[in-house]
Design an enzyme around this catalytic site. Structure first.
Site, PDB file in Angstrom:
ATOM      1  N   GLU A  35       3.483   2.099  -4.085  1.00 46.22           N
ATOM      2  CA  GLU A  35       2.140   1.570  -4.027  1.00 46.22           C
ATOM      3  C   GLU A  35       2.243   0.572  -5.509  1.00 46.22           C
ATOM      4  OE1 GLU A  35      -0.900   3.729  -5.842  1.00 46.22           O
ATOM      5  OE2 GLU A  35      -2.519   2.996  -4.315  1.00 46.22           O
ATOM      6  N   HIS A  48      -6.251   6.861   1.702  1.00 46.78           N
ATOM      7  CA  HIS A  48      -7.368   7.600   1.249  1.00 46.78           C
ATOM      8  C   HIS A  48      -8.056   7.195  -0.085  1.00 46.78           C
ATOM      9  CE1 HIS A  48      -3.773   7.837  -1.445  1.00 46.78           C
ATOM     10  NE2 HIS A  48      -4.703   8.018  -2.402  1.00 46.78           N
ATOM     11  N   ASP A  51       4.091  12.545  -1.827  1.00 41.57           N
ATOM     12  CA  ASP A  51       3.445  11.302  -2.651  1.00 41.57           C
ATOM     13  C   ASP A  51       4.129  12.019  -4.101  1.00 41.57           C
ATOM     14  OD1 ASP A  51       0.352  10.244  -2.330  1.00 41.57           O
ATOM     15  OD2 ASP A  51       1.804   9.693  -3.965  1.00 41.57           O
TER      16      ASP A  51
HETATM   17  O1  TEU Z   1      -4.292   4.382  -6.805  1.00 48.38           O
HETATM   18  C1  TEU Z   1      -4.158   3.365  -7.502  1.00 48.38           C
HETATM   19  C2  TEU Z   1      -5.181   2.428  -7.426  1.00 48.38           C
HETATM   20  O2  TEU Z   1      -5.084   1.414  -7.697  1.00 48.38           O
HETATM   21  C3  TEU Z   1      -6.372   2.817  -7.496  1.00 48.38           C
HETATM   22  O3  TEU Z   1      -7.246   2.299  -8.512  1.00 48.38           O
HETATM   23  C4  TEU Z   1      -6.937   2.509  -6.126  1.00 48.38           C
HETATM   24  O4  TEU Z   1      -6.265   1.594  -5.239  1.00 48.38           O
HETATM   25  C5  TEU Z   1      -8.562   2.209  -6.201  1.00 48.38           C
HETATM   26  O5  TEU Z   1      -9.077   3.552  -6.543  1.00 48.38           O
HETATM   27  C6  TEU Z   1      -8.986   1.577  -5.018  1.00 48.38           C
HETATM   28  O6  TEU Z   1     -10.426   1.255  -5.349  1.00 48.38           O
HETATM   29  C7  TEU Z   1      -3.436   5.482  -6.741  1.00 48.38           C
HETATM   30  C8  TEU Z   1      -3.843   6.621  -5.749  1.00 48.38           C
HETATM   31  O7  TEU Z   1      -3.630   5.968  -4.459  1.00 48.38           O
HETATM   32  C9  TEU Z   1      -5.401   7.161  -6.130  1.00 48.38           C
HETATM   33  O8  TEU Z   1      -5.748   7.900  -5.179  1.00 48.38           O
HETATM   34  C10 TEU Z   1      -5.202   7.561  -7.610  1.00 48.38           C
HETATM   35  O9  TEU Z   1      -6.778   7.869  -7.849  1.00 48.38           O
HETATM   36  C11 TEU Z   1      -4.771   6.657  -8.450  1.00 48.38           C
HETATM   37  O10 TEU Z   1      -3.527   6.054  -8.009  1.00 48.38           O
HETATM   38  C12 TEU Z   1      -4.241   7.560  -9.705  1.00 48.38           C
HETATM   39  O11 TEU Z   1      -2.988   8.301  -9.518  1.00 48.38           O
END
Ligand code: TEU
Length: 561
Positions: free
Chosen positions: A255, A328, A97
């Protein structure tokens, strides 16, 4: 021959909650190594490992303080090297990641950056003067609540953080920062990792003018138009490809919140040397209300079908789709899109798996999805651990944007912690996840929903996923077949075809709790069709292509012309 990751299946591991090997209540790398045989049995090809780097765990590893060290809680670099070697024995690749939109505020770069205004690391981050009235440089709201700016008394400037104040955004305008990121990527690729899932990678290029955004119901401004898919994002990704990725046979997935199909075509067009695929958010945002996920509304199957169809058609000739129900950050798929009641949990879990794994793209299975794990029915806010959830619980109520009851209801539906309760391995204490005290409570339904039960029950969701993965290896039409929607306006049935050469798959899924009678086009001679996979034993076919589907029934027909 399609790229190797086009007929692969990825399994996402959130290490903190997967398997604890040393009894400290937190999952770790050696626990993953212990379970490689389980993953090989499932049949997956690639593990996407959520961050294992040194971190204070304010955001459970998505706040990195040292990209070159393994988090102490997860183990050592030797443990990771051992995992890599063992995974290779099982013919399983590992993708890391990559979190480079921001670091932890405890990263050495930020500690130095904030020390003075004129050191070499100052511009590794985004510092701006206050507005003339002393307020923040923009009115933008942060993903985890509050403003996206925090004032630093020592140097009398604000720094930008699109997530939490402990996750300062990196300044990708700075070529030295970009080179440091590329060197770090090479370090891990040289160790033998297979590629990267890139965290919010479409947020790294910001509008240099930092304008205010339109006011949102939250009271803050919408900065999204000024940091999603920003002005230099393609330059940065192409530079990353030329400096790093072109020298390795990698898998990359970006992402990308707020990415459109048209933008995704540019990000994943092989001719553009950027990424292999992206994670979009259109389906997982279904039902988001005025406060986003914290004001969830009912959604319609026709909306979901329209989203999948837009992405299937949009990336059919250029680019490539990722396919996922959960990860997650998302609630458990069965609770979100299926039916987690005792009666329909297994059947709807298999239906959701059929739908996703028969689409065109690379499927991602989130840990526990193959067991049909569900949302946790936590009663108290004290059971939750995620900063996003806890911040929302306090902030939205304190600012009178919703009631306590409303935010609890939303949290029980959408909190990220539903995906982060410990993996359920057996009916032993703590579901066999740990011999210690788990960092977050185990879902009480582990007694009946666990890997030990699933492995010994040939009708389990686990064995159904295993068969879906096997079918993908057996039928190229699943990997390469073109997609067409059937019954587009039906509100309970999702039916679509996949066609390659003389083979046509007809995939039919009942997303409802009702018995549904419907007709498929007579151009498909179902009397001649073979059933590739079905989540029920009975044959729903009446005469003249009339079908009567039971609740959550799913079938894949194969017709060879
Ligand atoms: O998440 C990106 C994101 O858009 C987050 O706002 C997430 O989609 C949201 O929590 C859903 O409600 C990434 C990671 O996957 C996340 O675990 C991290 O907290 C975030 O970036 C910051 O690195």
């Amino acid at each position: 021959m399609p790229a190797w990751w086009k007929n692969s299946v990825v399994y996402q591991i959130y290490p903190r909650s997967f398997k604890d090997s040393d009894g400290d209540g937190v999952g770790d790398i050696n626990g993953i190594t212990e379970k490689l045989s389980y993953l090989q049995d499932l049949g997956i090809d690639i593990i996407w490992l959520s961050p294992i780097y040194q971190s204070p765990n304010y955001d459970n590893g998505y706040d990195i303080s040292d990209y070159y060290q393994v988090m102490n809680t997860f183990g050592t670099m030797d443990d990771f090297q051992h995992l890599l070697e063992q995974a290779e024995q099982y013919r399983i690749k590992i993708m890391m990641d990559l979190v480079v939109n921001h670091t932890s505020d405890q990263h050495q770069w930020f500690i130095k950056s904030r020390a003075t205004k004129d050191n070499q690391y100052r511009d590794y981050y985004i510092w701006r003067d206050p507005k003339p009235d002393g307020s923040a440089p923009t009115n933008w709201g942060a993903a985890f609540g509050g403003s996206t700016w925090t004032y630093d008394q020592k140097t009398e400037q604000y720094y930008l953080h699109l997530f939490s104040d402990k996750q300062p955004d990196l300044n990708w305008e700075n070529p030295d920062l970009r080179q440091d990121v590329y060197q770090m990527m090479i370090y891990w690729l040289e160790k033998g990792v297979a590629g990267f899932r890139m965290d919010v990678i479409n947020m790294i290029s910001k509008d240099p003018n930092y304008p205010d955004g339109e006011r949102l119901p939250t009271g803050f401004g919408d900065g999204g138009p000024y940091y999603f898919n920003g002005p230099k994002i393609h330059d940065y990704l192409q530079e990353m490809h030329n400096h790093v990725l072109k020298n390795y046979d990698t898998i990359t997935v970006g992402e990308m919140p707020n990415v459109t199909v048209e933008q995704a075509k540019r990000y994943t067009d092989i001719e553009r040397d950027e990424l292999d695929m992206v994670f979009h958010f259109d389906h997982v945002s279904l039902g988001d209300g005025r406060l986003g996920k914290w004001s969830p509304q009912p959604w319609k199957l026709t909306e979901l079908k329209s989203i999948f169809t837009r992405w299937q058609k949009g990336l059919d000739q250029v680019g490539w789709n990722s396919l996922y129900w959960s990860n997650h950050d998302q609630p458990r798929a069965i609770s979100r899109f299926g039916d987690d009641s005792e009666h329909y949990r297994v059947r709807s879990g298999k239906m959701l798996a059929t739908c996703l794994h028969m689409l065109k793209g690379t499927p991602y299975i989130y840990q526990g999805e193959e067991l049909g794990m569900t949302n946790a029915k936590f009663e108290s806010i004290n059971d939750y651990r995620d900063l996003e959830t806890l911040n929302a619980y306090n902030d939205l109520v304190n600012r009178n944007l919703c009631s306590r009851a409303e935010i609890i209801e939303a949290i029980q539906q959408r909190s990220r912690d539903h995906a982060r309760t410990p993996m359920q391995w057996s009916n032993a204490k703590n579901a066999g996840f740990t011999t210690g005290d788990p960092w977050i409570a185990v879902n009480p339904n582990y007694k009946t929903i666990n890997a030990q039960v699933a492995l010994h029950d040939h009708t389990s969701i686990f064995h159904y996923y295993k068969k879906l993965i096997q079918l993908r290896k057996q039928y190229q039409v699943i990997v390469e077949g073109s997609y067409d929607i059937l019954l587009a306006n039906h509100e309970q049935i999702y039916a679509f075809t996949r066609t390659l050469a003389n083979q046509t798959l007809i995939v039919v899924c009942n997303f409802s709790k009702q018995n549904i009678t419907f007709d498929l086009p007579r151009s498909f001679d179902l009397q001649r069709a073979n059933i590739l996979i079905s989540n029920l034993s009975d044959d729903p076919l009446q005469k003249d292509n009339r079908l009567i589907f039971e609740p959550y029934q799913a079938i894949v027909y194969l017709i060879e012309n």
